[in-house]
Design a protein around this motif. Structure first.
Motif, PDB file in Angstrom:
ATOM      1  N   MET A   3     -10.392   4.090 -13.152  1.00 29.76           N
ATOM      2  CA  MET A   3     -10.705   3.179 -12.039  1.00 29.76           C
ATOM      3  C   MET A   3     -10.923   3.428 -10.531  1.00 29.76           C
ATOM      4  SD  MET A   3      -9.999  -0.155 -12.532  1.00 29.76           S
ATOM      5  CE  MET A   3      -9.171  -0.076 -14.154  1.00 29.76           C
ATOM      6  N   SER A   4     -10.689   4.709 -10.448  1.00 33.48           N
ATOM      7  CA  SER A   4     -11.030   5.342  -9.029  1.00 33.48           C
ATOM      8  C   SER A   4     -12.053   5.103  -8.501  1.00 33.48           C
ATOM      9  CB  SER A   4     -10.803   6.234  -8.840  1.00 33.48           C
ATOM     10  OG  SER A   4      -9.767   6.426  -8.005  1.00 33.48           O
ATOM     11  N   MET A   5     -13.392   5.708  -9.691  1.00 31.86           N
ATOM     12  CA  MET A   5     -14.878   4.739  -9.478  1.00 31.86           C
ATOM     13  C   MET A   5     -14.774   3.606  -9.609  1.00 31.86           C
ATOM     14  SD  MET A   5     -18.151   5.478 -12.260  1.00 31.86           S
ATOM     15  CE  MET A   5     -17.583   4.317 -13.083  1.00 31.86           C
ATOM     16  N   TRP A   6     -14.295   2.439  -9.922  1.00 33.58           N
ATOM     17  CA  TRP A   6     -14.578   1.643 -10.011  1.00 33.58           C
ATOM     18  C   TRP A   6     -14.195   0.973  -8.208  1.00 33.58           C
ATOM     19  CZ3 TRP A   6     -18.533  -0.804 -11.912  1.00 33.58           C
ATOM     20  CH2 TRP A   6     -19.184  -0.611 -13.398  1.00 33.58           C
ATOM     21  N   TRP A   7     -13.002   1.652  -7.764  1.00 29.42           N
ATOM     22  CA  TRP A   7     -12.987   0.759  -6.337  1.00 29.42           C
ATOM     23  C   TRP A   7     -13.541   1.734  -5.302  1.00 29.42           C
ATOM     24  CZ3 TRP A   7      -8.306  -0.967  -3.890  1.00 29.42           C
ATOM     25  CH2 TRP A   7      -7.371  -1.382  -5.169  1.00 29.42           C
ATOM     26  N   PHE A   8     -14.435   2.915  -5.691  1.00 27.82           N
ATOM     27  CA  PHE A   8     -14.848   3.561  -5.011  1.00 27.82           C
ATOM     28  C   PHE A   8     -16.748   3.191  -5.019  1.00 27.82           C
ATOM     29  CE2 PHE A   8     -19.246   6.116  -4.423  1.00 27.82           C
ATOM     30  CZ  PHE A   8     -19.279   6.426  -3.817  1.00 27.82           C
ATOM     31  N   MET A  55       0.513  -1.232  -0.055  1.00 30.16           N
ATOM     32  CA  MET A  55      -0.196  -0.099   0.294  1.00 30.16           C
ATOM     33  C   MET A  55       0.606   1.416   0.125  1.00 30.16           C
ATOM     34  SD  MET A  55      -3.211  -1.133   2.570  1.00 30.16           S
ATOM     35  CE  MET A  55      -4.336   0.347   2.457  1.00 30.16           C
ATOM     36  N   PHE A  56       2.032   0.882   0.204  1.00 33.55           N
ATOM     37  CA  PHE A  56       3.201   2.176   0.054  1.00 33.55           C
ATOM     38  C   PHE A  56       3.884   2.365  -1.022  1.00 33.55           C
ATOM     39  CE2 PHE A  56       3.885   0.367   4.977  1.00 33.55           C
ATOM     40  CZ  PHE A  56       3.571   0.855   4.876  1.00 33.55           C
ATOM     41  N   ILE A  57       3.465   1.491  -2.020  1.00 34.09           N
ATOM     42  CA  ILE A  57       3.224   2.077  -3.468  1.00 34.09           C
ATOM     43  C   ILE A  57       2.463   2.338  -4.429  1.00 34.09           C
ATOM     44  CG2 ILE A  57       4.374   1.026  -5.936  1.00 34.09           C
ATOM     45  CD1 ILE A  57       6.342  -0.897  -3.639  1.00 34.09           C
ATOM     46  N   ASN A  58       1.580   1.340  -3.859  1.00 33.90           N
ATOM     47  CA  ASN A  58      -0.036   1.665  -4.518  1.00 33.90           C
ATOM     48  C   ASN A  58      -0.796   2.697  -4.109  1.00 33.90           C
ATOM     49  OD1 ASN A  58      -0.861  -0.557  -6.583  1.00 33.90           O
ATOM     50  ND2 ASN A  58       0.411  -1.438  -4.509  1.00 33.90           N
ATOM     51  N   LYS A  59      -0.165   4.152  -4.594  1.00 35.81           N
ATOM     52  CA  LYS A  59      -0.591   5.466  -3.762  1.00 35.81           C
ATOM     53  C   LYS A  59      -1.368   6.318  -4.259  1.00 35.81           C
ATOM     54  CE  LYS A  59       2.229   6.584  -0.297  1.00 35.81           C
ATOM     55  NZ  LYS A  59       2.860   7.526   0.522  1.00 35.81           N
ATOM     56  N   GLY A  60      -2.687   7.375  -4.800  1.00 35.78           N
ATOM     57  CA  GLY A  60      -2.523   8.260  -5.341  1.00 35.78           C
ATOM     58  C   GLY A  60      -2.729   7.820  -6.627  1.00 35.78           C
ATOM     59  N   MET A  61      -3.299   6.287  -6.302  1.00 29.21           N
ATOM     60  CA  MET A  61      -3.830   5.861  -8.462  1.00 29.21           C
ATOM     61  C   MET A  61      -4.413   7.019  -8.959  1.00 29.21           C
ATOM     62  SD  MET A  61      -1.992   3.284  -8.520  1.00 29.21           S
ATOM     63  CE  MET A  61      -2.321   2.665  -9.806  1.00 29.21           C
ATOM     64  N   MET A  62      -5.915   7.961  -7.947  1.00 32.69           N
ATOM     65  CA  MET A  62      -6.342   8.844  -8.861  1.00 32.69           C
ATOM     66  C   MET A  62      -6.010   9.548  -9.801  1.00 32.69           C
ATOM     67  SD  MET A  62      -8.918  11.009  -6.961  1.00 32.69           S
ATOM     68  CE  MET A  62     -10.217   9.634  -6.202  1.00 32.69           C
ATOM     69  N   ASN A  63      -4.444  10.109  -9.875  1.00 33.05           N
ATOM     70  CA  ASN A  63      -3.729  10.931 -10.684  1.00 33.05           C
ATOM     71  C   ASN A  63      -2.885   9.936 -11.849  1.00 33.05           C
ATOM     72  OD1 ASN A  63      -3.013  12.911  -9.232  1.00 33.05           O
ATOM     73  ND2 ASN A  63      -1.747  11.995  -8.000  1.00 33.05           N
ATOM     74  N   HIS A  95      -5.530   8.233  -2.876  1.00 37.59           N
ATOM     75  CA  HIS A  95      -5.262  10.123  -3.220  1.00 37.59           C
ATOM     76  C   HIS A  95      -3.391   9.806  -2.475  1.00 37.59           C
ATOM     77  CE1 HIS A  95      -9.805  10.759  -2.468  1.00 37.59           C
ATOM     78  NE2 HIS A  95     -10.283  10.104  -2.503  1.00 37.59           N
ATOM     79  N   GLY A  96      -3.535  11.425  -2.134  1.00 42.27           N
ATOM     80  CA  GLY A  96      -2.431  11.277  -1.136  1.00 42.27           C
ATOM     81  C   GLY A  96      -1.245  11.553  -2.856  1.00 42.27           C
ATOM     82  N   GLU A  97       0.065  11.683  -2.204  1.00 45.25           N
ATOM     83  CA  GLU A  97       0.648  11.729  -3.105  1.00 45.25           C
ATOM     84  C   GLU A  97       1.310  10.673  -3.820  1.00 45.25           C
ATOM     85  OE1 GLU A  97       5.047  13.633  -3.446  1.00 45.25           O
ATOM     86  OE2 GLU A  97       3.290  14.759  -2.092  1.00 45.25           O
ATOM     87  N   TYR A 112       0.520   1.666 -19.155  1.00 42.95           N
ATOM     88  CA  TYR A 112      -1.126   2.282 -19.678  1.00 42.95           C
ATOM     89  C   TYR A 112      -2.110   2.345 -18.390  1.00 42.95           C
ATOM     90  CZ  TYR A 112      -1.685  -2.860 -19.611  1.00 42.95           C
ATOM     91  OH  TYR A 112      -2.311  -3.953 -19.274  1.00 42.95           O
ATOM     92  N   MET A 113      -3.548   3.142 -18.243  1.00 39.96           N
ATOM     93  CA  MET A 113      -4.536   3.185 -17.354  1.00 39.96           C
ATOM     94  C   MET A 113      -5.100   2.299 -17.741  1.00 39.96           C
ATOM     95  SD  MET A 113      -5.570   7.127 -18.764  1.00 39.96           S
ATOM     96  CE  MET A 113      -7.109   7.447 -17.971  1.00 39.96           C
ATOM     97  N   GLY A 114      -6.619   1.934 -17.758  1.00 39.83           N
ATOM     98  CA  GLY A 114      -7.705   0.644 -17.525  1.00 39.83           C
ATOM     99  C   GLY A 114      -7.309   0.424 -19.293  1.00 39.83           C
ATOM    100  N   ASN A 115      -7.919  -0.585 -19.521  1.00 39.01           N
ATOM    101  CA  ASN A 115      -8.605  -1.357 -21.397  1.00 39.01           C
ATOM    102  C   ASN A 115     -10.069  -1.375 -21.197  1.00 39.01           C
ATOM    103  OD1 ASN A 115      -8.073  -4.043 -20.817  1.00 39.01           O
ATOM    104  ND2 ASN A 115      -6.000  -4.062 -20.809  1.00 39.01           N
ATOM    105  N   SER A 116     -10.820  -1.138 -22.307  1.00 43.49           N
ATOM    106  CA  SER A 116     -12.296  -2.275 -21.809  1.00 43.49           C
ATOM    107  C   SER A 116     -12.231  -3.446 -21.702  1.00 43.49           C
ATOM    108  CB  SER A 116     -12.532  -1.607 -23.235  1.00 43.49           C
ATOM    109  OG  SER A 116     -11.745  -2.854 -24.531  1.00 43.49           O
ATOM    110  N   ARG A 117     -10.972  -4.499 -21.768  1.00 45.23           N
ATOM    111  CA  ARG A 117     -11.800  -6.000 -21.056  1.00 45.23           C
ATOM    112  C   ARG A 117     -11.328  -5.643 -19.198  1.00 45.23           C
ATOM    113  NH1 ARG A 117      -8.691  -8.963 -18.200  1.00 45.23           N
ATOM    114  NH2 ARG A 117      -6.328  -7.898 -18.731  1.00 45.23           N
ATOM    115  N   GLU A 118     -10.949  -4.861 -18.590  1.00 45.66           N
ATOM    116  CA  GLU A 118     -10.766  -4.862 -17.348  1.00 45.66           C
ATOM    117  C   GLU A 118     -11.976  -3.638 -16.419  1.00 45.66           C
ATOM    118  OE1 GLU A 118      -6.046  -4.075 -17.084  1.00 45.66           O
ATOM    119  OE2 GLU A 118      -7.040  -2.362 -17.306  1.00 45.66           O
ATOM    120  N   TYR A 119     -12.246  -3.177 -17.713  1.00 41.06           N
ATOM    121  CA  TYR A 119     -14.138  -1.732 -17.444  1.00 41.06           C
ATOM    122  C   TYR A 119     -14.654  -3.037 -17.344  1.00 41.06           C
ATOM    123  CZ  TYR A 119     -11.081   2.244 -16.675  1.00 41.06           C
ATOM    124  OH  TYR A 119     -10.409   2.887 -16.274  1.00 41.06           O
TER     125      TYR A 119
END
Length: 447
Positions: free
Chosen positions: A343-348, A330-338, A404-406, A415-422
């Motif tokens: 994908m942040s919406m799906w996390w939510f 979780m120290f590396i998986n930070k600020g993924m909204m940037n 969130h966060g830095e 690369y950002m999410g692709n259609s298969r993942e969504y």
């Protein structure tokens, strides 16, 4: 039921063609819709062939098994790209689905035991064959020995039942009442370990952390539900003895659920946190089944299906991050909204379902279970308040920490999410929140 098994059998040759990866998945989806359209009776077993049949409990869990197996293939595109023993992987998933469908649809108690244990082998192969770290061997051994150690008494219990009643049909056993403590303990222990109940839960976080995404999805989505399903079946003829001793399991599971919820806040591994949250949710299911009332049975069944979809989707999200950052910390998986705002919406959405927000199935299940446990004893209210509050707490903790966060400056680009993942995430979230509209199917099967 036989037509479904034959459908699966005839899919086996397709596994040996390398280019048939997506066809197998499409056929699974087709099978899912075929199964949905079978005639279903709310009160009785239906579609009987030989000793295989299903009622409302089996129906939902078989649908969930086919759905999750299909999504496992969709989530494992990396194996397809790297050609990582692809033929064996497809074969393994088909065998696992076949064993799960046989487990949920058999009416014979011994055959149930056989398939219940048999489904362990493909899962073990998934963890040991496609896992990431060398520790997967140890995780596989934990899974194997925890489950086998608790399952031998179950086999002896089934032999005892057959010896005293000359009968192994699950449906007919409801006319018997077996008030015998050792039989009760031996019948129920295997299911409590499989759930897993607190004190016997150690194999689950280990198995989840070492498993590939498909292994985590099937473990969270279906394997934990085998324990709940088994308990719903055997409780019918162990009613009287459970009224005496059920309190022990309720107390252990509620205290354990509270403790595990607290432990979720100390996790630094994404998968580990999601795995511990599964244990906390399953503790409510154990409590609901042990109260032996209508609301408890309904709630446990609904929460099992809701949790199967929700937890599986969360493991997909963790894997999507892992494929990009090659770390679950979780120290590396930070600020993924940037990086991945969509994908942040799906996390939510999946986190909100995990904390039992409306309109998810988890909410319906938890309302029923809270009803059930408080009507059983008002003192359970204290622990239920804690578990509900902290389940929202660790879901928010996980969401805010990852999104969130830095962001970590070690990340260069991806690369950002692709259609298969969504699509994969949509297919987890949609049934989880749409099935609320047909709650009557889940609430009135128990006549």
């Amino acid at each position: 039921m036989m037509k479904m098994f034959f459908f699966l059998f005839f899919m086996i040759p397709l596994c040996f063609k390398k280019k048939m990866f997506w066809l197998v998945q499409i056929l699974m989806m087709m099978m899912m819709f075929m199964f949905m359209n079978l005639t279903i009776s709310i009160e009785n077993y239906c579609n009987m062939s030989y000793m295989y049949s299903f009622d409302m409990i089996s129906y939902g869990l078989i649908l969930l098994s086919i759905w999750i197996s299909m999504l496992m293939l969709m989530a494992s595109e990396n194996l397809y790209k790297n050609n990582n023993y692809l033929i064996f992987f497809k074969l393994n998933i088909l065998m696992l689905l076949l064993l799960l469908m046989l487990t949920f649809s058999t009416m014979n108690l011994f055959m149930f035991y056989l398939f219940f244990e048999g489904s362990l082998i493909p899962t073990l192969l998934l963890i040991m064959g496609w896992g990431y770290q060398p520790e997967r061997i140890q995780a596989g051994m934990y899974l194997l020995f925890y489950t086998l150690f608790a399952s031998l008494p179950l086999l002896l219990g089934i032999f005892y039942i057959f010896n005293s009643t000359n009968l192994l049909m699950i449906y007919l056993l409801k006319f018997y009442n077996m008030d015998f403590f050792l039989l009760y303990l031996s019948m129920i222990l295997a299911f409590l370990v499989k759930m897993p109940m607190y004190f016997s839960h150690l194999w689950l976080p280990k198995a989840h952390v070492e498993a590939p995404v498909s292994g985590s999805m099937i473990l969270a989505g279906i394997m934990l539900k085998l324990g709940g399903y088994g308990m719903l079946r055997v409780m019918i003829f162990l009613q009287e003895v459970n009224f005496k001793y059920g309190i022990f399991w309720v107390v252990i599971s509620l205290l354990g659920g509270f403790y595990i919820s607290m432990k979720c806040f100390t996790q630094v591994d994404l998968k580990s946190l999601i795995a511990y949250s599964s244990v906390a949710h399953m503790s409510l299911v154990i409590g609901g089944i042990m109260t032996m009332n209508y609301w408890g049975f309904m709630g446990s069944y609904i929460l099992m299906i809701g949790h199967g979809l929700c937890s599986s989707g969360m493991f997909c999200l963790a894997n999507i991050n892992y494929e990009r950052l090659h770390s679950r910390s979780m120290f590396i998986n930070k600020g993924m909204m940037n990086f991945m705002p969509s994908m942040s919406m799906w996390w939510f959405l999946l986190m909100s379902s995990n904390m039992a927000a409306p309109p998810s199935l988890n909410l319906m299940g938890e309302i029923s279970l809270i009803n059930s446990l408080i009507s059983w004893s008002w003192m359970t209210m204290i622990m239920l308040m804690m578990i509900s509050f902290f389940s929202a707490g660790y879901s928010l903790y996980l969401f805010s920490y990852t999104q969130h966060g830095e962001y970590n400056f070690g990340i260069y680009s991806f690369y950002m999410g692709n259609s298969r993942e969504y699509l994969l995430l949509l297919l987890h979230w949609l049934p989880l929140n749409i099935m609320v509209l047909k709650m009557d199917y889940s609430m009135i099967w128990f006549s």
